[in-house]
Write an enzyme that holds these catalytic residues in place. Structure first.
Site, PDB file in Angstrom:
ATOM      1  N   ASN A  13     -81.790  30.364 -23.452  1.00 14.24           N
ATOM      2  CA  ASN A  13     -82.584  29.683 -24.007  1.00 14.24           C
ATOM      3  C   ASN A  13     -82.252  28.113 -23.322  1.00 14.24           C
ATOM      4  O   ASN A  13     -80.780  28.507 -23.644  1.00 14.24           O
ATOM      5  CB  ASN A  13     -82.786  29.045 -25.659  1.00 14.24           C
ATOM      6  CG  ASN A  13     -83.251  28.076 -26.231  1.00 14.24           C
ATOM      7  OD1 ASN A  13     -83.640  27.391 -25.460  1.00 14.24           O
ATOM      8  ND2 ASN A  13     -82.663  28.346 -27.305  1.00 14.24           N
ATOM      9  N   LYS A  15     -82.684  25.404 -23.559  1.00 13.33           N
ATOM     10  CA  LYS A  15     -82.757  24.034 -24.452  1.00 13.33           C
ATOM     11  C   LYS A  15     -83.232  22.864 -23.379  1.00 13.33           C
ATOM     12  O   LYS A  15     -84.045  22.806 -22.465  1.00 13.33           O
ATOM     13  CB  LYS A  15     -81.826  23.371 -25.024  1.00 13.33           C
ATOM     14  CG  LYS A  15     -81.370  25.301 -26.031  1.00 13.33           C
ATOM     15  CD  LYS A  15     -79.649  24.397 -26.457  1.00 13.33           C
ATOM     16  CE  LYS A  15     -79.475  26.090 -28.266  1.00 13.33           C
ATOM     17  NZ  LYS A  15     -79.285  26.432 -28.657  1.00 13.33           N
ATOM     18  N   HIS A  99     -87.286  27.901 -33.971  1.00 11.26           N
ATOM     19  CA  HIS A  99     -85.733  27.622 -33.592  1.00 11.26           C
ATOM     20  C   HIS A  99     -85.699  26.478 -34.212  1.00 11.26           C
ATOM     21  O   HIS A  99     -85.721  25.306 -34.799  1.00 11.26           O
ATOM     22  CB  HIS A  99     -85.313  26.841 -31.886  1.00 11.26           C
ATOM     23  CG  HIS A  99     -83.880  27.179 -32.246  1.00 11.26           C
ATOM     24  ND1 HIS A  99     -83.503  25.976 -32.589  1.00 11.26           N
ATOM     25  CD2 HIS A  99     -83.260  28.148 -30.801  1.00 11.26           C
ATOM     26  CE1 HIS A  99     -82.287  26.688 -31.553  1.00 11.26           C
ATOM     27  NE2 HIS A  99     -82.871  27.844 -30.682  1.00 11.26           N
ATOM     28  N   GLU A 101     -83.448  23.979 -34.009  1.00 18.20           N
ATOM     29  CA  GLU A 101     -82.862  22.085 -33.511  1.00 18.20           C
ATOM     30  C   GLU A 101     -84.430  22.405 -33.913  1.00 18.20           C
ATOM     31  O   GLU A 101     -84.116  20.819 -33.815  1.00 18.20           O
ATOM     32  CB  GLU A 101     -82.580  22.705 -32.564  1.00 18.20           C
ATOM     33  CG  GLU A 101     -80.969  22.487 -32.159  1.00 18.20           C
ATOM     34  CD  GLU A 101     -80.505  23.767 -30.850  1.00 18.20           C
ATOM     35  OE1 GLU A 101     -81.294  23.782 -30.100  1.00 18.20           O
ATOM     36  OE2 GLU A 101     -79.297  24.192 -30.829  1.00 18.20           O
ATOM     37  N   GLU A 171     -80.596  33.661 -35.787  1.00 21.75           N
ATOM     38  CA  GLU A 171     -80.022  32.620 -35.471  1.00 21.75           C
ATOM     39  C   GLU A 171     -79.739  31.867 -36.665  1.00 21.75           C
ATOM     40  O   GLU A 171     -79.127  30.944 -36.872  1.00 21.75           O
ATOM     41  CB  GLU A 171     -80.171  31.934 -34.723  1.00 21.75           C
ATOM     42  CG  GLU A 171     -81.700  32.640 -33.543  1.00 21.75           C
ATOM     43  CD  GLU A 171     -81.550  31.927 -32.070  1.00 21.75           C
ATOM     44  OE1 GLU A 171     -80.779  32.072 -31.217  1.00 21.75           O
ATOM     45  OE2 GLU A 171     -81.488  30.922 -32.193  1.00 21.75           O
ATOM     46  N   GLY A 177     -74.136  26.954 -30.649  1.00 25.78           N
ATOM     47  CA  GLY A 177     -74.289  25.838 -30.022  1.00 25.78           C
ATOM     48  C   GLY A 177     -72.115  25.821 -30.245  1.00 25.78           C
ATOM     49  O   GLY A 177     -71.512  24.956 -30.293  1.00 25.78           O
ATOM     50  N   SER A 217     -74.072  31.419 -30.383  1.00 28.78           N
ATOM     51  CA  SER A 217     -72.648  31.323 -29.332  1.00 28.78           C
ATOM     52  C   SER A 217     -72.117  32.993 -28.936  1.00 28.78           C
ATOM     53  O   SER A 217     -71.048  33.226 -28.860  1.00 28.78           O
ATOM     54  CB  SER A 217     -71.921  30.942 -30.907  1.00 28.78           C
ATOM     55  OG  SER A 217     -72.177  30.020 -30.815  1.00 28.78           O
TER      56      SER A 217
HETATM   57  P1  PGA Z   1     -76.007  28.863 -28.527  1.00 33.90           P
HETATM   58  O1  PGA Z   1     -77.791  29.073 -28.840  1.00 33.90           O
HETATM   59  O2  PGA Z   1     -75.809  30.000 -27.325  1.00 33.90           O
HETATM   60  O3  PGA Z   1     -75.613  28.240 -27.714  1.00 33.90           O
HETATM   61  O4  PGA Z   1     -74.999  28.853 -29.591  1.00 33.90           O
HETATM   62  C1  PGA Z   1     -78.714  29.837 -28.651  1.00 33.90           C
HETATM   63  C2  PGA Z   1     -79.887  29.252 -29.505  1.00 33.90           C
HETATM   64  O5  PGA Z   1     -79.459  28.199 -29.764  1.00 33.90           O
HETATM   65  O6  PGA Z   1     -80.682  29.873 -29.115  1.00 33.90           O
END
Ligand code: PGA
Length: 262
Positions: A13, A15, A99, A101, A171, A177, A217
């Site tokens: 992903n 982003k 997601h 976010e 998640e 993140g 992460s």
């Molecule tokens: P990350 O993001 O691996 O940077 O923690 C995962 C995601 O949001 O899909």
């Protein structure tokens, strides 16, 4: 692309990252490595602006393409939005839906998740549906309630055929993140719970074939131990998918973890 639980599924992903030149370089490196990574299914989710570029870079490789979001209407006066048929036309096989976010910054709700799943399925895309609790919810002991609510709200009204075509991603919001990955035990506990809920709603045949990804992460150092867990079938990788070396290493570790599980 259909999935088989014995093969790990790794989705990058990206982003809101990657210029066209960066996207081309990253996708080309993943495509080149994919021959050696034939034990896994790999998907890249670039920003909309780079879909065509990444599609070209992936041509002839088994790596799939995903959108990061969609709007549920097929077409019309919806400035700034992208529909499922448009993603399909751009070469996507998958689309990320719900997601955290998007839930946090763009007002995505279980009701919008549900409409997006329906429209993705109708266009022949595989929805990757994200669920996960916040730190406060985990600390209050509400993790399973939150996950159950998101599953119920997001999948409400889907029949078994539709539910059988989606991929779920657990998640935990506190792990995205932050560098703070869920431990394999913490992740497995929720993955097992999700599979159990699917079994209650749709029966054992569907739940035993369902693909459930972990995200938050994920990095090469923690991938193998996550993939040894029986209900973790893949990963949704954010930050560590932006660099070809780390993403390719994650795919390798996932294949290794999976072999050790069998
Ligand atoms: P990350 O993001 O691996 O940077 O923690 C995962 C995601 O949001 O899909």
């Amino acid at each position: 692309m259909t999935h088989d639980r014995s093969r790990p599924l790794l989705a990058g992903n990206w982003k809101m990252h990657q210029t066209l030149a960066e996207a081309r370089a990253l996708a080309s490196a993943v495509a080149a490595a994919s021959r050696e990574l034939a034990g896994a299914d790999i998907i890249l989710a670039p920003p909309f602006t780079a879909l065509a570029e990444v599609r070209r870079a992936l041509a002839g490789s088994p790596v799939g393409l995903a959108g990061q979001n969609l709007f549920w209407e097929e077409k019309g006066a919806f400035t700034g939005e992208v529909s499922a048929p448009l993603l399909k036309d751009a070469g996507c096989s998958h689309v990320i839906i719900g997601h955290s976010e998007r839930r946090q910054h763009f007002g995505e709700t279980d009701a919008s998740v549900r409409k997006k799943i329906k429209s993705a399925l109708q266009a022949g895309l595989v929805p990757i549906v994200c669920v996960g609790e916040s730190l406060g919810e985990r600390e209050a002991g509400r993790t399973m309630d939150v996950i159950a609510g998101q599953l119920e709200g997001g999948l409400d009204g889907l029949d078994a055929d539709e539910a059988g075509r989606i991929v779920l991603a657990y998640e935990p919001v506190w792990a995205i993140g932050t560098g703070r990955t869920a431990s394999p035990d913490q992740a497995e506990e929720v993955h097992g719970f999700i599979r159990g809920r699917l079994e209650e709603s749709y029966g054992g045949e569907l739940s035993s074939c369902a693909i459930i990804l972990y995200g938050g992460s994920v990095k090469a150092a923690n991938t193998c131990s996550l993939f040894k867990e029986k209900d973790i079938d893949g990963a949704l990788v954010g930050g560590a998918s932006l660099e070809p070396g780390s993403f390719i290493e994650i795919v390798r570790e996932a294949i290794k973890g999976r072999k050790e599980r069998q």
